[in-house]
Scaffold this motif. Structure first.
Motif, PDB file in Angstrom:
ATOM      1  N   ILE A 243       2.082   1.417  15.345  1.00  0.00           N
ATOM      2  CA  ILE A 243       1.898   2.375  14.258  1.00  0.00           C
ATOM      3  C   ILE A 243       2.956   2.166  13.179  1.00  0.00           C
ATOM      4  CG2 ILE A 243       2.014   4.828  13.674  1.00  0.00           C
ATOM      5  CD1 ILE A 243       0.888   5.383  16.487  1.00  0.00           C
ATOM      6  N   LYS A 244       4.194   1.945  13.626  1.00  0.00           N
ATOM      7  CA  LYS A 244       5.287   1.742  12.682  1.00  0.00           C
ATOM      8  C   LYS A 244       5.019   0.555  11.770  1.00  0.00           C
ATOM      9  CE  LYS A 244      10.113   0.285  12.505  1.00  0.00           C
ATOM     10  NZ  LYS A 244      11.328  -0.056  13.268  1.00  0.00           N
ATOM     11  N   HIS A 245       4.609  -0.569  12.348  1.00  0.00           N
ATOM     12  CA  HIS A 245       4.360  -1.761  11.541  1.00  0.00           C
ATOM     13  C   HIS A 245       3.138  -1.578  10.634  1.00  0.00           C
ATOM     14  CE1 HIS A 245       7.478  -4.381  13.100  1.00  0.00           C
ATOM     15  NE2 HIS A 245       7.184  -3.993  14.326  1.00  0.00           N
ATOM     16  N   SER A 246       2.127  -0.846  11.134  1.00  0.00           N
ATOM     17  CA  SER A 246       0.956  -0.585  10.299  1.00  0.00           C
ATOM     18  C   SER A 246       1.324   0.304   9.120  1.00  0.00           C
ATOM     19  CB  SER A 246      -0.140   0.086  11.132  1.00  0.00           C
ATOM     20  OG  SER A 246      -0.576  -0.753  12.172  1.00  0.00           O
ATOM     21  N   TRP A 247       2.100   1.345   9.381  1.00  0.00           N
ATOM     22  CA  TRP A 247       2.494   2.265   8.319  1.00  0.00           C
ATOM     23  C   TRP A 247       3.442   1.607   7.334  1.00  0.00           C
ATOM     24  CZ3 TRP A 247       3.195   8.172   8.878  1.00  0.00           C
ATOM     25  CH2 TRP A 247       1.976   8.739   9.256  1.00  0.00           C
ATOM     26  N   LYS A 248       4.211   0.633   7.784  1.00  0.00           N
ATOM     27  CA  LYS A 248       5.095  -0.076   6.860  1.00  0.00           C
ATOM     28  C   LYS A 248       4.279  -0.780   5.772  1.00  0.00           C
ATOM     29  CE  LYS A 248       9.494  -1.049   9.134  1.00  0.00           C
ATOM     30  NZ  LYS A 248      10.389  -2.106   9.636  1.00  0.00           N
ATOM     31  N   LYS A 249       3.117  -1.292   6.178  1.00  0.00           N
ATOM     32  CA  LYS A 249       2.241  -1.928   5.197  1.00  0.00           C
ATOM     33  C   LYS A 249       1.597  -0.883   4.299  1.00  0.00           C
ATOM     34  CE  LYS A 249       1.140  -5.604   8.470  1.00  0.00           C
ATOM     35  NZ  LYS A 249       0.064  -6.226   9.292  1.00  0.00           N
ATOM     36  N   VAL A 250       1.146   0.218   4.889  1.00  0.00           N
ATOM     37  CA  VAL A 250       0.460   1.255   4.127  1.00  0.00           C
ATOM     38  C   VAL A 250       1.399   1.951   3.156  1.00  0.00           C
ATOM     39  CG1 VAL A 250      -0.749   3.464   4.318  1.00  0.00           C
ATOM     40  CG2 VAL A 250      -1.275   1.634   5.915  1.00  0.00           C
ATOM     41  N   ARG A 251       2.661   2.148   3.554  1.00  0.00           N
ATOM     42  CA  ARG A 251       3.573   2.900   2.689  1.00  0.00           C
ATOM     43  C   ARG A 251       3.839   2.159   1.390  1.00  0.00           C
ATOM     44  NH1 ARG A 251       9.313   2.408   6.072  1.00  0.00           N
ATOM     45  NH2 ARG A 251       9.888   0.330   5.338  1.00  0.00           N
TER      46      ARG A 251
END
Length: 271
Positions: free
Chosen positions: A234-242
């Motif tokens: 989730i952290k790595h996915s959200w890093k892209k989304v943010r």
């Protein structure tokens, strides 16, 4: 009331058409991210803010377009549009800051001689921990993990390798935390998803050791290590989304400023 300025009318109309297309793009990206991720398909509900952002921007752009096209009949619509646009930008900025805050903590730790990292639930932000510690959320994720057969694939790939070779394989985070017991539980390796529980009583201070089951539908899906691996995804996915949110906010602020300039000219023409 004076006639509506054609230049400002066209500018506002074009801006809201762009926003409309922009909102459709955001919706599609949010849906694609939530449906087509390889290892993060079990945390798709974490992409809902992106989808709701796209929906709200879609409604705001439609409001602005109607206000620009029918200003003589609906003069208050542009006021409503600018208020909603301002609230959307403020909410987006707050969420972007929040996304940066909750994804800055946590990460894997290398093991000596191992080809994979291990993760600890306590290393991640309290907000993320609360999401996976919520039984309702975790049951959905756990069901998805079982159905995705990620652990079955691990067994199929490495069923005939020795422990030493398996220990050196580059396992992904989900395989590390959910498909095998944590390192140090004292279990004897049989194959990647089967371990003989000979001395687990000695290691009972580690709750993950007691949570392990050789049942393919249980394995370590109830372990804190599994939750930590999911949070890392989730952290790595959200890093892209943010970063996508940052770009969105910059574009929206520019379009909002141009729209305010056009709206100001409209008010000046009427005075």
């Amino acid at each position: 009331m004076s006639s509506f300025n054609l230049t400002n009318d066209s500018l506002l109309g074009i801006l809201n058409i762009i926003k409309f297309l922009f909102s459709i793009t955001i919706l599609l990206i949010g849906i694609l991210l939530s449906e087509n991720a390889a290892l993060t398909d079990c945390d798709r509900f974490f992409y809902k803010p992106l989808i709701w952002f796209g929906v709200f921007l879609l409604l705001v752009s439609v409001t602005g377009f109607i206000g620009a096209c029918f200003y003589d009949h609906l003069p208050r619509m542009l006021w409503v549009y600018h208020v909603l646009m301002f609230l959307l930008i403020v909410a987006g900025i707050i969420f972007t800051i929040f996304a940066f805050a909750v994804t800055n903590k946590g990460g894997g730790r290398l093991l000596l001689g191992a080809g994979y990292k291990v993760y600890r639930l306590g290393d991640y932000s309290n907000w993320l921990q609360n999401r996976v510690n919520n039984n309702r959320n975790w049951n959905k994720i756990k069901t998805c993990l079982v159905e995705s057969k990620v652990c079955s694939d691990l067994y199929s790939k490495y069923w005939d390798v020795s422990f030493n070779k398996f220990h050196q394989k580059p396992l992904n985070p989900i395989q590390t935390g959910c498909c095998k017991p944590p390192n140090g539980c004292g279990f004897t390796y049989v194959n990647p998803t089967r371990w003989v529980e000979e001395n687990w009583q000695v290691y009972c201070e580690n709750p993950d050791c007691r949570a392990w089951e050789n049942d393919q539908n249980i394995l370590c899906y109830n372990c804190e290590s599994c939750k930590a691996e999911v949070l890392d995804n989730i952290k790595h996915s959200w890093k892209k989304v943010r970063w996508f949110y940052v770009i969105c906010q910059m574009l929206l602020i520019i379009m909002y400023a141009v729209g305010c300039f056009a709206f100001r000219n409209i008010l000046i023409d009427e005075s």
